[in-house]
Write a protein that holds these residues in place. Sequence first.
Motif, PDB file in Angstrom:
ATOM      1  N   ASN A  93      -2.768   5.380   2.544  1.00  0.00           N
ATOM      2  CA  ASN A  93      -3.912   5.016   3.379  1.00  0.00           C
ATOM      3  C   ASN A  93      -4.992   6.036   3.062  1.00  0.00           C
ATOM      4  O   ASN A  93      -4.755   7.242   3.155  1.00  0.00           O
ATOM      5  CB  ASN A  93      -3.551   5.075   4.866  1.00  0.00           C
ATOM      6  CG  ASN A  93      -2.592   3.984   5.258  1.00  0.00           C
ATOM      7  OD1 ASN A  93      -2.731   2.837   4.844  1.00  0.00           O
ATOM      8  ND2 ASN A  93      -1.598   4.334   6.048  1.00  0.00           N
ATOM      9  N   THR A 114       1.832   5.999   3.341  1.00  0.00           N
ATOM     10  CA  THR A 114       2.458   5.005   4.217  1.00  0.00           C
ATOM     11  C   THR A 114       3.952   5.326   4.247  1.00  0.00           C
ATOM     12  O   THR A 114       4.436   6.153   3.461  1.00  0.00           O
ATOM     13  CB  THR A 114       2.252   3.587   3.660  1.00  0.00           C
ATOM     14  OG1 THR A 114       2.901   3.485   2.390  1.00  0.00           O
ATOM     15  CG2 THR A 114       0.777   3.237   3.534  1.00  0.00           C
ATOM     16  N   GLN A 117      -6.373  11.297   3.039  1.00  0.00           N
ATOM     17  CA  GLN A 117      -5.381  10.315   2.610  1.00  0.00           C
ATOM     18  C   GLN A 117      -4.054  10.648   3.279  1.00  0.00           C
ATOM     19  O   GLN A 117      -3.776  11.805   3.577  1.00  0.00           O
ATOM     20  CB  GLN A 117      -5.232  10.296   1.097  1.00  0.00           C
ATOM     21  CG  GLN A 117      -4.609  11.545   0.493  1.00  0.00           C
ATOM     22  CD  GLN A 117      -4.522  11.477  -1.013  1.00  0.00           C
ATOM     23  OE1 GLN A 117      -5.365  10.892  -1.670  1.00  0.00           O
ATOM     24  NE2 GLN A 117      -3.504  12.091  -1.567  1.00  0.00           N
ATOM     25  N   ARG A 137       0.845  -1.201   0.000  1.00  0.00           N
ATOM     26  CA  ARG A 137       0.000   0.000   0.000  1.00  0.00           C
ATOM     27  C   ARG A 137       0.879   1.249   0.000  1.00  0.00           C
ATOM     28  O   ARG A 137       1.843   1.330   0.749  1.00  0.00           O
ATOM     29  CB  ARG A 137      -0.927  -0.002   1.211  1.00  0.00           C
ATOM     30  CG  ARG A 137      -1.894   1.176   1.206  1.00  0.00           C
ATOM     31  CD  ARG A 137      -2.936   1.075   2.279  1.00  0.00           C
ATOM     32  NE  ARG A 137      -3.972   0.109   2.011  1.00  0.00           N
ATOM     33  CZ  ARG A 137      -4.983   0.291   1.154  1.00  0.00           C
ATOM     34  NH1 ARG A 137      -5.060   1.396   0.476  1.00  0.00           N
ATOM     35  NH2 ARG A 137      -5.893  -0.630   0.993  1.00  0.00           N
TER      36      ARG A 137
END
Length: 87
Positions: free
Chosen positions: A50, A59, A56, A47
């Motif tokens: 997030n 990561t 948003q 990912r």
Amino acid sequence: MDRLESMEVFVKAVDLGSFAAAAAALDLSGPMVGKHVRLLEERLGVRLINRTTRRQSLTDFGRAYYERCRIVLAEAEAADALAADQL
């Protein structure tokens, strides 16, 4: 989809802080921005962002990948400029 294009969309989404803003700046739909990011994540198996309906955040890997993408995109642009100088 083209990997460099997906990287460009990812960088724009990070720079502008949202998929909607990136979509407007790149003249894409919001879902298409999401698809570019999702395809990158699937290709990498990790990912990058997030995301919720309201915000948003990158990561840790997404932050490192973002920095590398900026370098790759700048180098691609420099290579194109080099070719343009030959005309």
